[in-house]
Design a protein around this motif. Structure first.
Motif, PDB file in Angstrom:
ATOM      1  N   ARG A  97     -37.012 -10.911  30.534  1.00 25.78           N
ATOM      2  CA  ARG A  97     -35.396 -10.329  30.340  1.00 25.78           C
ATOM      3  C   ARG A  97     -35.617  -9.738  28.795  1.00 25.78           C
ATOM      4  NH1 ARG A  97     -36.214 -14.274  33.225  1.00 25.78           N
ATOM      5  NH2 ARG A  97     -35.283 -15.560  31.331  1.00 25.78           N
ATOM      6  N   VAL A  98     -35.167  -8.575  28.569  1.00 26.80           N
ATOM      7  CA  VAL A  98     -35.425  -7.463  27.608  1.00 26.80           C
ATOM      8  C   VAL A  98     -33.358  -7.678  27.346  1.00 26.80           C
ATOM      9  CG1 VAL A  98     -35.910  -5.658  26.370  1.00 26.80           C
ATOM     10  CG2 VAL A  98     -37.209  -6.907  27.595  1.00 26.80           C
ATOM     11  N   GLY A  99     -33.411  -7.513  26.712  1.00 23.72           N
ATOM     12  CA  GLY A  99     -31.462  -7.540  25.581  1.00 23.72           C
ATOM     13  C   GLY A  99     -31.337  -6.341  25.892  1.00 23.72           C
ATOM     14  N   ILE A 100     -30.202  -5.658  25.528  1.00 20.77           N
ATOM     15  CA  ILE A 100     -30.156  -4.597  25.288  1.00 20.77           C
ATOM     16  C   ILE A 100     -28.668  -4.644  24.834  1.00 20.77           C
ATOM     17  CG2 ILE A 100     -30.264  -2.034  25.192  1.00 20.77           C
ATOM     18  CD1 ILE A 100     -31.534  -1.948  27.873  1.00 20.77           C
ATOM     19  N   LEU A 101     -28.244  -4.948  23.173  1.00 22.94           N
ATOM     20  CA  LEU A 101     -27.005  -4.992  22.324  1.00 22.94           C
ATOM     21  C   LEU A 101     -26.785  -4.264  21.630  1.00 22.94           C
ATOM     22  CD1 LEU A 101     -24.305  -7.078  22.830  1.00 22.94           C
ATOM     23  CD2 LEU A 101     -26.000  -7.967  20.771  1.00 22.94           C
ATOM     24  N   ALA A 102     -25.786  -2.857  22.138  1.00 22.71           N
ATOM     25  CA  ALA A 102     -26.237  -1.656  20.846  1.00 22.71           C
ATOM     26  C   ALA A 102     -24.795  -0.681  21.852  1.00 22.71           C
ATOM     27  CB  ALA A 102     -27.029  -0.933  20.365  1.00 22.71           C
ATOM     28  N   ALA A 103     -24.230   0.576  21.010  1.00 17.94           N
ATOM     29  CA  ALA A 103     -23.230   1.420  20.916  1.00 17.94           C
ATOM     30  C   ALA A 103     -24.506   2.909  21.697  1.00 17.94           C
ATOM     31  CB  ALA A 103     -22.778   1.780  20.056  1.00 17.94           C
TER      32      ALA A 103
END
Length: 556
Positions: A97-103
């Motif tokens: 898994r590659v998490g993406i947490l951003a606007a």
């Protein structure tokens, strides 16, 4: 306006030509995860094929913001470089898994496509979560790497985690530059391998991770391609898969299916541009962006449409708009009519749809003619979707009878990440998705008559009362509580809480508000409060009577 019946007949004839034997969208039935599902005979089998083909679009704009432009060729190069960096520097591989947490940013999109090149699974975390909610998400999907923007990096710094954190402002550009000449990853994935996890609130009180497969996302691409071809056929034109030069305005978060699955990803095939709006919604900024970028297509939440109408639209040239849709939440007949009166595109090209995260895209779509004739409809099933209304025993009911909306097709998610029980409750053995929504079919058109049990839909965001209630229950002064949605002209609904305490003099609304704000995303925090020492009303089986609570809150 053309008679909806005539348009339906023409659409049916065009659909038969497109999907029949030898047609460009020839449809066959195949076994998909143990169920018969209609699929395209000639289809792509992985998202890496989509990205590879995008190189042919060269210098065309793919992603545009107010101050940056990224062409298809530049995007493909960046995605390949970032994929190599994730592989060689962080050992990311198939299934990780590659998490993406951003606007919303260009880097969000590049990160998604880089993940696909590795056969890894992108995880789109909700950028509005608090640090506590972020911690839950990271523990739930255990990413090998977390990609964040600066604002979210500060929240993540509050957590005790060991996962590598890469910032979009510094680390991602540096890695892309460093690995620009690295060999491109070469992996093989299956159509039913996971591609992305998006979170949706759950009745259990914890967000659930809806897992979408390669097949799901590729089917969404073909759904949009088919809609383009169908429109061309109805106009008497030859369907063409070449670049169309349209410019789609993206105003919803990229961790929603509206923006990622149904806007950014399909553009990779149709050769159109995604114009990404950034920051809090401001009607004047949106209108100015439409004018400057000559935006042709916009799918807006009803709340956004309402706020747009509050602006002085005469100050802007919005004539480029050729298609306008209301997405993510029900819209009223009054709002639809106001749009037609104020926004030229809405007079002839206003549509709406019904869908959910678990279904990857729209399950139904209402044409402009049918929406004008039946403002309460959400349309008819889209290509590949089977739709039934079922009773409490799971039996299909006749037209005109209310029941639970159930859908099946190539768009239905694989299930919920690491949650077998929730998956089994939502998806039957033969792959029918139980939406939990109540609706009725009328002459083939779907009308919603109730939302998922207790669900609060605030400005396009789902809020389940259980999650908010469990948070408030942690406060030592709270004995019990109930959370409901109350009507709101702007947002559709607001969150309201009836809280039972020992002594109303010893705890205040402000204290509970601050407590909730520290633990919940802002849109989940109650906007109306009522503190009482009287126990919640319950029925004979002990269940809280939410209708009575709604009346109580409505009186205060």
């Amino acid at each position: 306006m053309t008679n909806p019946v005539d348009l339906r007949a023409r659409a049916a004839q065009a659909t038969a030509r497109l999907t029949g034997p030898g047609g460009p969208f020839e449809t066959v039935v195949e076994n998909v995860l143990g169920a018969p599902v209609p699929v395209l005979r000639h289809r792509r089998r992985s998202l890496t094929e989509v990205l590879a083909a995008s190189k042919e679009l060269g210098g065309r704009d793919y992603l545009v913001t107010e101050n940056r432009r990224l062409s298809y060729a530049e995007h493909a190069a960046q995605a390949r470089a970032l994929a190599a960096a994730l592989r060689d520097r962080f050992d990311v591989g198939v299934g990780d898994r590659v998490g993406i947490l951003a606007a919303n940013t260009q880097e969000w999109v590049v990160s998604f496509w880089a993940t696909q090149l590795l056969g890894a699974i992108a995880v789109g975390y909700n950028a509005w979560w608090t640090a506590r909610e972020i911690g839950y998400g990271l523990g739930h999907t255990t990413p090998a790497v977390l990609i964040v923007d600066d604002k979210r990096a500060r929240q993540v710094a509050e957590l005790d985690i060991t996962v590598p954190v890469l910032t979009m402002e510094r680390d991602i550009p540096a890695l892309i530059a460093e690995f620009a000449e690295a060999p491109s990853p070469a992996v093989t994935v299956d159509e039913d391998d996971p591609a992305i996890i998006l979170y949706t609130s759950g009745t259990s009180g914890r967000p659930k991770g809806a897992v979408h497969s390669q097949r799901n996302l590729l089917a969404v691409i073909d759904y949009h391609r088919f809609n383009d071809a169908l429109a061309a056929e109805i106009r008497g034109e030859r369907p063409d898969d070449g670049p169309r030069g349209r410019r789609f305005l993206l105003t919803s978060p990229l961790f929603h299916i509206a923006s990622l699955h149904n806007l950014v990803i399909p553009r990779m095939v149709t050769g159109d541009t995604a114009v990404i709006y950034q920051g809090g919604f401001d009607a004047d900024r949106v209108a100015a962006l439409i004018e400057r970028e000559r935006v042709t297509n916009w799918g807006a939440m009803p709340t956004m449409a309402t706020r747009l109408l509050e602006a002085d639209l005469s100050r802007y040239d919005l004539s480029s708009l050729a298609a306008f849709s209301l997405n993510s939440a029900p819209s009223s007949a009054a709002l639809q009519q106001r749009l037609r009166e104020r926004l030229p595109v809405a007079k002839t090209a206003l549509v709406t749809s019904y869908g959910m995260t678990e279904c990857s895209t729209a399950a139904t779509l209402a044409s402009p003619a049918e929406l004008a004739a039946h403002p309460d409809t959400v349309g008819r099933p889209v290509i590949g979707v089977s739709l039934e209304i079922r009773d409490a025993q799971g039996n299909s009911v006749e037209e005109g009878v209310e029941g639970e909306i159930c859908v099946r097709g190539p768009y239905v998610m694989l299930g919920y990440w690491n949650d077998t029980a929730a998956t089994s409750a939502a998806i039957t053995a033969d792959r029918w998705l139980r939406t939990g929504d109540i609706g009725v079919l009328e002459e083939g058109r779907l009308r919603l008559s109730g939302r998922r049990s207790d669900l609060i839909l605030r400005g396009g965001e789902n809020v389940y009362p259980t999650e908010v209630e469990q948070c408030l229950d942690e406060h030592p002064a709270v004995r019990e509580c109930a959370v409901i949605g109350i009507a709101d002209e702007d947002l559709g609904q607001r969150v309201a809480a009836l809280v039972v305490v020992e002594d109303t003099e010893r705890v205040s609304e402000r204290e509970l508000l601050d407590f909730a704000r520290e633990r919940l995303a802002y849109y989940k925090v109650p906007a109306r409060w009522l503190l009482t020492t009287t126990a919640l009303p319950r029925n004979a089986t002990g269940k809280v009577m939410r209708a009575a609570i709604a009346e109580t809150l409505g009186e205060h």
